[in-house]
Design an enzyme around this catalytic site. Structure first.
Site, PDB file in Angstrom:
ATOM      1  N   TYR A   1      -1.552   0.465  10.693  1.00  0.00           N
ATOM      2  CA  TYR A   1      -1.608  -0.320   9.223  1.00  0.00           C
ATOM      3  C   TYR A   1      -0.569   0.002   8.426  1.00  0.00           C
ATOM      4  CZ  TYR A   1      -3.633  -0.710   4.724  1.00  0.00           C
ATOM      5  OH  TYR A   1      -3.822  -1.302   3.290  1.00  0.00           O
TER       6      TYR A   1
ATOM      7  N   SER B   1       0.647  -1.343   0.020  1.00  0.00           N
ATOM      8  CA  SER B   1       0.112   0.019  -0.070  1.00  0.00           C
ATOM      9  C   SER B   1       0.905   1.221  -0.016  1.00  0.00           C
ATOM     10  CB  SER B   1      -0.896  -0.034   1.212  1.00  0.00           C
ATOM     11  OG  SER B   1      -1.428   1.211   1.409  1.00  0.00           O
TER      12      SER B   1
ATOM     13  N   GLU C   1       0.259   3.647   1.853  1.00  0.00           N
ATOM     14  CA  GLU C   1       0.404   3.898   3.295  1.00  0.00           C
ATOM     15  C   GLU C   1       1.710   3.706   3.776  1.00  0.00           C
ATOM     16  OE1 GLU C   1      -1.463   5.575   5.884  1.00  0.00           O
ATOM     17  OE2 GLU C   1      -2.263   6.365   3.820  1.00  0.00           O
TER      18      GLU C   1
HETATM   19  O1  F7E Z   1      -8.887   8.308   4.136  1.00  0.00           O
HETATM   20  C1  F7E Z   1      -9.259  11.711   5.439  1.00  0.00           C
HETATM   21  C2  F7E Z   1      -8.005  10.877   6.144  1.00  0.00           C
HETATM   22  O2  F7E Z   1     -10.012   6.334   5.316  1.00  0.00           O
HETATM   23  C3  F7E Z   1      -8.314   9.040   3.011  1.00  0.00           C
HETATM   24  C4  F7E Z   1      -6.983   2.380   2.353  1.00  0.00           C
HETATM   25  O3  F7E Z   1      -7.845   1.560   1.466  1.00  0.00           O
HETATM   26  O4  F7E Z   1      -5.918   3.838   1.125  1.00  0.00           O
HETATM   27  C5  F7E Z   1      -6.961   3.766   2.244  1.00  0.00           C
HETATM   28  O5  F7E Z   1      -6.300   4.423   3.259  1.00  0.00           O
HETATM   29  C6  F7E Z   1      -7.948  10.459   3.595  1.00  0.00           C
HETATM   30  C7  F7E Z   1      -7.134  10.555   5.054  1.00  0.00           C
HETATM   31  O6  F7E Z   1      -8.202   6.030   2.952  1.00  0.00           O
HETATM   32  C8  F7E Z   1     -12.315  11.734   6.674  1.00  0.00           C
HETATM   33  O7  F7E Z   1      -7.596  11.418   7.175  1.00  0.00           O
HETATM   34  C9  F7E Z   1     -10.745  13.254   6.238  1.00  0.00           C
HETATM   35  O8  F7E Z   1      -6.274  11.541   4.898  1.00  0.00           O
HETATM   36  O9  F7E Z   1     -10.645   7.005   2.669  1.00  0.00           O
HETATM   37  P1  F7E Z   1      -9.535   6.910   3.752  1.00  0.00           P
HETATM   38  P2  F7E Z   1      -6.630   5.847   3.627  1.00  0.00           P
HETATM   39  O10 F7E Z   1      -6.362   6.168   5.037  1.00  0.00           O
HETATM   40  O11 F7E Z   1      -5.785   6.973   2.484  1.00  0.00           O
HETATM   41  C10 F7E Z   1      -4.673   3.105   1.458  1.00  0.00           C
HETATM   42  C11 F7E Z   1      -3.935   3.058   0.048  1.00  0.00           C
HETATM   43  C12 F7E Z   1      -4.795   1.669   1.873  1.00  0.00           C
HETATM   44  O12 F7E Z   1      -3.962   0.835   1.718  1.00  0.00           O
HETATM   45  C13 F7E Z   1      -5.955   1.526   3.040  1.00  0.00           C
HETATM   46  O13 F7E Z   1      -6.079   0.193   3.007  1.00  0.00           O
HETATM   47  O14 F7E Z   1      -9.319  11.096   4.198  1.00  0.00           O
HETATM   48  N1  F7E Z   1     -10.350  12.037   5.976  1.00  0.00           N
HETATM   49  N2  F7E Z   1     -12.250  13.117   6.830  1.00  0.00           N
HETATM   50  C14 F7E Z   1     -11.426  11.085   6.478  1.00  0.00           C
HETATM   51  N3  F7E Z   1     -11.270   9.708   6.328  1.00  0.00           N
HETATM   52  C15 F7E Z   1     -12.124   8.918   6.611  1.00  0.00           C
HETATM   53  N4  F7E Z   1     -12.164   7.584   6.450  1.00  0.00           N
HETATM   54  N5  F7E Z   1     -13.332   9.850   7.160  1.00  0.00           N
HETATM   55  C16 F7E Z   1     -13.569  10.704   7.247  1.00  0.00           C
HETATM   56  O15 F7E Z   1     -14.508  11.236   7.912  1.00  0.00           O
END
Ligand code: F7E
Length: 325
Positions: A151, A127, A129
């Site tokens: 993660y 990932s 990440e």
């Molecule tokens: O967050 C911001 C949050 O949870 C994206 C997974 O598939 O991609 C994914 O991980 C961004 C972050 O995805 C909210 O802080 C703001 O900066 O959709 P996400 P992620 O963390 O990027 C990678 C490549 C993976 O491998 C993972 O498995 O959005 N954000 N406000 C928020 N995020 C969430 N979830 N909810 C909010 O309300």
């Protein structure tokens, strides 16, 4: 007929990959938790339309014996290890189960492959990440890792396990370093789906606001349906290697929300409320991938553009929510 074994077949990528491999004439096997088989209505919805075409095996990433038994029974030609605790925010609250599932689980799968079917090609869902607080942008296969969450750390471990099995035991093992990839099948906890679901509910009068965390965070968002093809392509090469899969474009959470609301004729500022409880203890502020190696060596490129992805997700949620009303 080639046999593929997919862990995480019930997830977004598992569903698209199954469709893709069935289209290529593969016999597709999937590892699922026993509870999923018992509650198929809720847990197998992404693969409901192909349930008569895939073969499911109950097993748990927490049990080496159960994984070993499935590998021994299927004897796959290719194994796609997609199953994981994949929600970054949750990993801060439960590091132990994230590490158990993502690190030990990966060890169990690749170790069973080595023991029972060492010629099987292995794909690991690494990932972006892993880059976390990246020192350079865009990130490519040579960029140093600086994970910012349990993660991310677990995926760095899985990445090295995969490389080590390649070097130590000559397993055809590849890491796909996938940047964020979304679709109408995305889980509701991820920010893109949270937004498009809320847009549909607000438009149809079922909700009035959307609480989000960091609006300035930027991600390189592509379409899951495009990315599963890259997974397959990696396993068709002459040599096993690691590849970044991305679109090369970064957009903020705010950009995503603005566009999603605009598709239904609404102004995002009238509905989005910042709620700091959604902030992460350590944020990854910007990720942007350089997929030139995949383009050159795999002949892969992303097809769905950011704007079309947002529209696809909003339209699908509008249809779904309308039916529920
Ligand atoms: O967050 C911001 C949050 O949870 C994206 C997974 O598939 O991609 C994914 O991980 C961004 C972050 O995805 C909210 O802080 C703001 O900066 O959709 P996400 P992620 O963390 O990027 C990678 C490549 C993976 O491998 C993972 O498995 O959005 N954000 N406000 C928020 N995020 C969430 N979830 N909810 C909010 O309300």
């Amino acid at each position: 007929m080639k046999k593929a074994l997919i862990t995480g077949i019930t997830g977004q990528d598992g569903a698209y990959l199954s469709e893709f491999l069935l289209g290529k004439g593969y016999e597709v096997h999937g590892v699922v938790r026993r509870v999923a088989l018992e509650d198929s209505e809720h847990r197998l919805w992404r693969i409901r339309h192909i349930l008569d075409k895939v073969i499911l095996h109950p097993a748990s990433l927490e049990s080496y014996a159960s994984i070993f038994n499935v590998v021994e029974k299927v004897m796959p030609d290719e194994c796609y290890h997609l199953a994981a605790q994949s929600y970054v925010d949750y990993s801060f609250g439960d590091e132990f189960s994230t590490f158990n599932t993502n690190i030990n689980g990966t060890m169990y799968v690749i170790s069973a492959i080595k023991e029972k079917v060492p010629n099987c090609k292995f794909y690991f869902a690494a990932s972006s990440e892993m880059f976390g607080l990246a020192a350079q942008s865009p990130q490519n296969e040579k960029t140093q890792f600086h994970p910012r969450s349990p993660y991310g750390i677990s995926k760095v471990a899985g990445f090295h396990i995969t490389q080590n099995y390649r070097e130590a035991y000559n397993i055809f093992a590849c890491n796909g370093i996938l940047f964020n990839h979304e679709s109408p099948r995305r889980g509701f906890e991820f920010v893109t789906r949270k937004i498009t679901n809320a847009v549909a509910r607000i438009k149809l009068g079922l909700s009035r606001e959307l609480k989000l965390g960091n609006l300035e965070a930027k991600r390189d968002w592509g379409f899951s349906g495009d990315y599963v093809e890259a997974m397959w392509l990696m396993l068709q090469q002459a040599k096993p290697e690691d590849y970044v899969i991305a679109t090369g474009e970064a957009h903020s959470v705010k950009d995503f929300a603005k566009l999603a609301f605009s598709f239904v004729g609404l102004n995002w500022e009238d509905y989005v409320v910042v709620d700091e409880t959604f902030y992460r203890p350590a944020e990854v502020t910007c990720l942007q991938g350089d997929y030139s190696k995949a383009k050159k060596e795999l002949g892969w490129r992303p097809r769905v553009k950011f704007k079309d992805l947002v529209e696809m997700m909003v339209s699908a949620d509008l249809e779904r929510v309308k039916k529920m009303k």
